[in-house]
Scaffold this motif. Structure first.
Motif, PDB file in Angstrom:
ATOM      1  N   TYR A   5      35.201  35.125  45.241  1.00  0.00           N
ATOM      2  CA  TYR A   5      36.652  34.653  44.853  1.00  0.00           C
ATOM      3  C   TYR A   5      37.155  35.208  43.422  1.00  0.00           C
ATOM      4  CZ  TYR A   5      36.470  31.648  48.945  1.00  0.00           C
ATOM      5  OH  TYR A   5      36.233  31.417  50.241  1.00  0.00           O
ATOM      6  N   CYS A   6      38.309  35.258  42.982  1.00  0.00           N
ATOM      7  CA  CYS A   6      38.975  35.309  41.876  1.00  0.00           C
ATOM      8  C   CYS A   6      38.523  34.091  41.077  1.00  0.00           C
ATOM      9  CB  CYS A   6      40.340  35.439  41.879  1.00  0.00           C
ATOM     10  SG  CYS A   6      41.285  35.455  40.323  1.00  0.00           S
ATOM     11  N   CYS A  11      44.729  30.732  40.315  1.00  0.00           N
ATOM     12  CA  CYS A  11      44.986  31.736  41.346  1.00  0.00           C
ATOM     13  C   CYS A  11      45.780  31.245  42.422  1.00  0.00           C
ATOM     14  CB  CYS A  11      43.685  32.429  41.732  1.00  0.00           C
ATOM     15  SG  CYS A  11      43.796  33.817  42.620  1.00  0.00           S
ATOM     16  N   THR A  31      43.011  30.932  46.805  1.00  0.00           N
ATOM     17  CA  THR A  31      42.529  31.597  45.880  1.00  0.00           C
ATOM     18  C   THR A  31      42.193  33.302  46.392  1.00  0.00           C
ATOM     19  OG1 THR A  31      41.649  29.834  44.769  1.00  0.00           O
ATOM     20  CG2 THR A  31      40.537  31.971  44.306  1.00  0.00           C
ATOM     21  N   ARG A  32      42.325  34.214  45.755  1.00  0.00           N
ATOM     22  CA  ARG A  32      42.147  35.374  46.166  1.00  0.00           C
ATOM     23  C   ARG A  32      40.683  35.657  46.547  1.00  0.00           C
ATOM     24  NH1 ARG A  32      46.739  39.233  42.925  1.00  0.00           N
ATOM     25  NH2 ARG A  32      48.155  39.171  44.685  1.00  0.00           N
ATOM     26  N   PHE A  37      37.109  43.250  41.729  1.00  0.00           N
ATOM     27  CA  PHE A  37      38.579  42.762  41.132  1.00  0.00           C
ATOM     28  C   PHE A  37      38.459  44.032  40.063  1.00  0.00           C
ATOM     29  CE2 PHE A  37      37.392  38.529  42.787  1.00  0.00           C
ATOM     30  CZ  PHE A  37      38.411  38.546  43.685  1.00  0.00           C
ATOM     31  N   ASN A  43      35.806  40.034  37.603  1.00  0.00           N
ATOM     32  CA  ASN A  43      35.852  38.356  38.059  1.00  0.00           C
ATOM     33  C   ASN A  43      37.407  37.970  38.314  1.00  0.00           C
ATOM     34  OD1 ASN A  43      33.079  37.259  37.636  1.00  0.00           O
ATOM     35  ND2 ASN A  43      33.305  38.129  35.432  1.00  0.00           N
ATOM     36  N   PHE A  44      38.493  38.666  37.988  1.00  0.00           N
ATOM     37  CA  PHE A  44      39.815  38.243  38.058  1.00  0.00           C
ATOM     38  C   PHE A  44      40.500  39.198  38.889  1.00  0.00           C
ATOM     39  CE2 PHE A  44      38.038  36.457  34.236  1.00  0.00           C
ATOM     40  CZ  PHE A  44      38.171  34.912  34.617  1.00  0.00           C
ATOM     41  N   CYS A  45      41.460  38.804  40.006  1.00  0.00           N
ATOM     42  CA  CYS A  45      42.319  39.555  40.504  1.00  0.00           C
ATOM     43  C   CYS A  45      43.691  39.815  39.806  1.00  0.00           C
ATOM     44  CB  CYS A  45      42.689  38.627  41.546  1.00  0.00           C
ATOM     45  SG  CYS A  45      44.202  37.774  41.451  1.00  0.00           S
ATOM     46  N   CYS A  49      45.382  35.794  36.049  1.00  0.00           N
ATOM     47  CA  CYS A  49      44.353  34.981  36.479  1.00  0.00           C
ATOM     48  C   CYS A  49      43.489  35.021  35.148  1.00  0.00           C
ATOM     49  CB  CYS A  49      43.603  35.498  37.561  1.00  0.00           C
ATOM     50  SG  CYS A  49      44.585  34.673  39.029  1.00  0.00           S
ATOM     51  N   GLN A  50      43.227  36.461  34.583  1.00  0.00           N
ATOM     52  CA  GLN A  50      42.207  36.327  33.526  1.00  0.00           C
ATOM     53  C   GLN A  50      42.810  35.389  32.143  1.00  0.00           C
ATOM     54  OE1 GLN A  50      40.697  40.237  32.249  1.00  0.00           O
ATOM     55  NE2 GLN A  50      41.133  39.668  30.062  1.00  0.00           N
TER      56      GLN A  50
END
Ligand SMILES: [Zn+2]
Length: 128
Positions: A5-6, A11, A31-32, A37, A43-45, A49-50
């Motif tokens: 998951y992202c 998200c 959540t994506r 990613f 870790n983030f899509c 999100c980051q």
């Protein structure tokens, strides 16, 4: 490859069609989930999100790992950077690469083996 998951805490609140999941009648934005990613060390899509993560947890993370409270200095002791080039006039393929360590302060160059170049723990730097 396992799906993950992202880690963006918001998200599921970024409303895009690909986030809509679930059976008819109980669909929701979720959540994506992907095998990999592009952002934040996988870790983030998305950058959104980051940034959401940093806005929520960044201060805690900095306090946990140690806040910078004085200037750091780039000197000849910590200015070594790995690089590679081709021998003069030879641009034919990666097997001919020459790996080098270059000091960003003194401009000194030292030869590296390919193994040393790829070894993330191998360094000539003696300071942070
Ligand atoms: Zn996300």
């Amino acid at each position: 490859m396992a799906l993950k998951y992202c880690q963006g805490p918001e998200c599921h609140k970024h409303k895009t069609k690909d986030r809509i999941k679930g059976m008819k009648g109980s669909k929701s934005y979720q959540t994506r989930r992907r095998s990999s990613f592009y952002y934040g060390n996988d870790n983030f899509c998305s950058l959104n999100c980051q940034n959401d993560w940093f806005n929520k947890y960044g201060d805690q993370a900095i306090d946990h790992y140690g806040r910078t409270t004085e200037a750091k200095h780039l000197t000849q002791d910590n200015a070594w950077v790995k690089d590679w080039n081709y021998p003069s006039g030879d641009y034919m393929g990666s097997e001919n690469r020459q790996y080098i360590y270059v000091n960003g302060i003194t401009k000194e160059q030292r030869p590296l083996t390919e193994e040393q170049y790829r070894d993330k723990s191998y360094t000539l730097n003696t300071g942070e």
